[in-house]
Write a protein that holds these residues in place. Structure first.
Motif, PDB file in Angstrom:
ATOM      1  N   HIS A 127      62.301  44.684  22.669  1.00 49.94           N
ATOM      2  CA  HIS A 127      62.534  43.222  22.958  1.00 49.94           C
ATOM      3  C   HIS A 127      63.904  43.553  23.755  1.00 49.94           C
ATOM      4  N   ARG A 156      54.386  45.341  19.677  1.00 43.72           N
ATOM      5  CA  ARG A 156      54.782  44.036  20.050  1.00 43.72           C
ATOM      6  C   ARG A 156      56.036  44.348  21.403  1.00 43.72           C
ATOM      7  N   LEU A 161      62.773  37.745  27.136  1.00 41.27           N
ATOM      8  CA  LEU A 161      63.276  36.462  27.387  1.00 41.27           C
ATOM      9  C   LEU A 161      64.293  36.474  28.381  1.00 41.27           C
ATOM     10  N   VAL A 201      58.608  41.646  23.314  1.00 42.99           N
ATOM     11  CA  VAL A 201      59.140  40.083  23.695  1.00 42.99           C
ATOM     12  C   VAL A 201      60.370  40.384  24.540  1.00 42.99           C
ATOM     13  N   THR A 212      50.831  42.536  20.871  1.00 39.50           N
ATOM     14  CA  THR A 212      51.201  41.307  21.275  1.00 39.50           C
ATOM     15  C   THR A 212      52.336  41.273  22.522  1.00 39.50           C
ATOM     16  N   VAL A 213      52.121  40.238  23.263  1.00 37.99           N
ATOM     17  CA  VAL A 213      53.195  40.247  24.196  1.00 37.99           C
ATOM     18  C   VAL A 213      53.596  38.689  24.327  1.00 37.99           C
ATOM     19  N   TYR A 214      54.992  38.552  24.507  1.00 38.91           N
ATOM     20  CA  TYR A 214      55.420  37.280  24.601  1.00 38.91           C
ATOM     21  C   TYR A 214      56.523  37.387  25.643  1.00 38.91           C
ATOM     22  N   LEU A 215      56.110  36.566  27.136  1.00 38.69           N
ATOM     23  CA  LEU A 215      56.890  36.685  28.221  1.00 38.69           C
ATOM     24  C   LEU A 215      57.512  35.357  28.498  1.00 38.69           C
ATOM     25  N   ASP A 216      58.942  35.163  28.315  1.00 41.29           N
ATOM     26  CA  ASP A 216      59.488  34.004  28.803  1.00 41.29           C
ATOM     27  C   ASP A 216      60.198  34.314  29.969  1.00 41.29           C
ATOM     28  N   THR A 240      51.324  35.270  24.937  1.00 45.57           N
ATOM     29  CA  THR A 240      52.025  34.120  25.239  1.00 45.57           C
ATOM     30  C   THR A 240      52.955  34.305  26.462  1.00 45.57           C
ATOM     31  N   TYR A 263      57.975  48.227  19.005  1.00 48.48           N
ATOM     32  CA  TYR A 263      58.415  47.166  19.288  1.00 48.48           C
ATOM     33  C   TYR A 263      59.396  47.194  20.482  1.00 48.48           C
ATOM     34  N   ARG A 322      65.626  47.423  21.276  1.00 46.94           N
ATOM     35  CA  ARG A 322      66.139  46.083  21.489  1.00 46.94           C
ATOM     36  C   ARG A 322      67.637  46.100  22.440  1.00 46.94           C
TER      37      ARG A 322
END
Length: 464
Positions: A93, A118, A122, A120, A151-155, A176, A91, A67
């Motif tokens: 982040h 996972r 941002l 993430v 799971t992948v979250y890309l902003d 996402t 994980y 992180r």
């Protein structure tokens, strides 16, 4: 024994422990135990333990979680740190301000190789017009294929991005993508089509034509896809499908062709034209969420005709949330038309929002078209599965009372009705209405009434 320690300024010096200080038993612990200890620290703090000794130098690189967050641009050290990591990452982040495609590309491929859980990312970038114009001129970030990520979250903060040309998202259960400018030769539809991954896209640019074909896709969420002109989805296993603010009716006519025979939940909060939006047969649909339907074609109903007769089919719904913006007019006919199309409902939530406390909203003019058609007042309707009804923002107008009386007659197996009165309804009126409902209904129906006391919602318990 000797240990290396920092003097606070980055320099490292050796310190000798006196015999009375005891031996360093902590360093003698196995790697997996030390990793559990370091997991209780922030990643930056865990990395600082590398200066303690040769024994500790590699321990932090075995952490399964990584992180990092920066208040400014991403430092160049992040890429080498991730590349040097020796363990799979369950994980990851990463948060940063105003990242560039080049700064992200320096470490993203290495992260994709390590990821097994996972991810993430941002990019908290500015949103003014100057920033968006500058972002549009930047290079394109080529996304890697996250072959082992779950799971992948890309902003991306509206950075330009190109989908991977090759590779399979073999283990991905959720993808996402938020604030992305899609560019490059590979389309988003190609990237997420079977057997690659499921999809959620928010606040994106550059998707004027989106086609998704998948044999295994279970859920699709599309929100604010600026400029979308045409949407095609062929997904026989799809269960959930959400389309929210993607088409703009004032700019273009929505064109969509959806083939999803197993669809259970549909949310279409967007422009809709039955001539150009084809949803196919929805024989298994249980949940439908849509925009408001203008019963008379406009908010000003003078001179307009009743349109609810055009609504001829609803899915086999078990739970119905009906929001009625009557603005003082009679809503019995239109609500009756909805209920007769889904007589198998088990729960009904009736919400009656309006201009709170305004007496002008309690009645309409004599002979108003809202009273047509009036056959709902005499026609029978059998809701023989409806067991629970909840009514919100009830003000006790003549139209509201009339409809609830008919509803109590139609619901032959009703077990419970919960009524929450409008915030400005007085206690005396609550008492009068509650007594009326209980006197009109069958004795086996359990009533629960809520009112507001000093703007706080409370359970109404009549005295005596």
């Amino acid at each position: 024994m000797e240990m290396e320690q920092s003097d606070g300024g980055g320099a490292v010096k050796r310190a000798k422990l006196s015999p009375g200080a005891g031996e360093d038993r902590l360093s003698a612990l196995p790697d997996d135990v030390l990793v559990l200890i370091l997991l209780r620290l922030h990643t930056a703090e865990a990395a600082q333990t590398a200066v303690l000794s040769l024994r500790w130098r590699r321990v932090w690189a075995l952490l399964p979680e990584f992180r990092v967050a920066f208040a400014g641009p991403m430092p160049c050290s992040v890429g080498p740190a991730i590349a040097a990591h020796q363990a799979d990452l369950r994980y990851l982040h990463v948060g940063v301000m105003d990242a560039t495609p080049e700064s992200v590309a320096a470490w993203l491929p290495a992260a994709a190789r390590r990821l097994c859980g996972r991810f993430v990312f941002l990019n908290l970038a500015g949103r003014d017009e100057d920033w968006e114009e500058a972002a549009a001129r930047r290079n394109v970030l080529e996304l890697p294929c996250f072959e082992r990520a779950a799971t992948v979250y890309l902003d991306l903060g509206l950075l330009g991005a190109a989908m991977p040309l090759a590779g399979v998202f073999a283990r991905l259960t959720e993808l996402t993508l938020a604030r992305v400018r899609f560019r490059g030769p590979c389309g988003l539809g190609d990237a997420v089509s079977s057997p690659r991954c499921p999809l959620a896209v928010h606040d994106a640019r550059g998707l004027d034509n989106l086609t998704i074909r998948s044999e295994s896709l279970l859920k699709v969420v599309l929100k604010q896809l600026s400029g979308l002109l045409q949407l095609t989805v062929v997904a026989p296993a799809l269960k959930e499908f959400f389309v929210v603010y993607c088409f703009h009716i004032d700019q273009n006519q929505p064109v969509a062709n959806i083939s999803a025979s197993q669809l259970v939940s549909l949310k279409w909060l967007d422009a809709f034209d039955a001539n150009t939006v084809q949803l196919g047969k929805l024989e298994h649909l249980q949940s439908l969420d849509t925009f408001f339907v203008f019963v008379y074609g406009t908010m000003d109903i003078d001179g307009y005709q009743y349109l609810m007769e055009d609504l001829t089919m609803l899915p086999d719904i078990m739970n119905l949330h009906l929001v009625v913006m009557a603005e003082g007019h009679d809503f019995g006919g239109s609500s009756f038309n909805v209920l007769r199309l889904c007589t198998g409902i088990r729960r009904l939530l009736l919400q009656l929002p309006g201009h709170t406390g305004s007496e002008a909203q309690t009645a309409c003019s004599t002979g108003c078209i809202c009273d047509q058609p009036s056959n709902w007042k005499t026609e029978e309707l059998l809701l023989n599965h409806l067991e629970a009804v909840e009514i919100l923002e009830f003000r006790g107008s003549e139209h509201e009372v009339s409809f609830v009386k008919r509803l109590l007659n139609w619901a032959t197996v009703l077990k419970k009705m919960t009524v929450t009165f409008d915030i400005f309804v007085t206690e005396s009126m609550v008492k009068e209405l509650s007594q009326m409902f209980q006197g009109y209904s069958r004795p086996e129906i359990c009533f629960e009434f809520h009112m507001y006391w000093d703007f706080v919602k409370v359970l109404y318990a009549p005295q005596g």
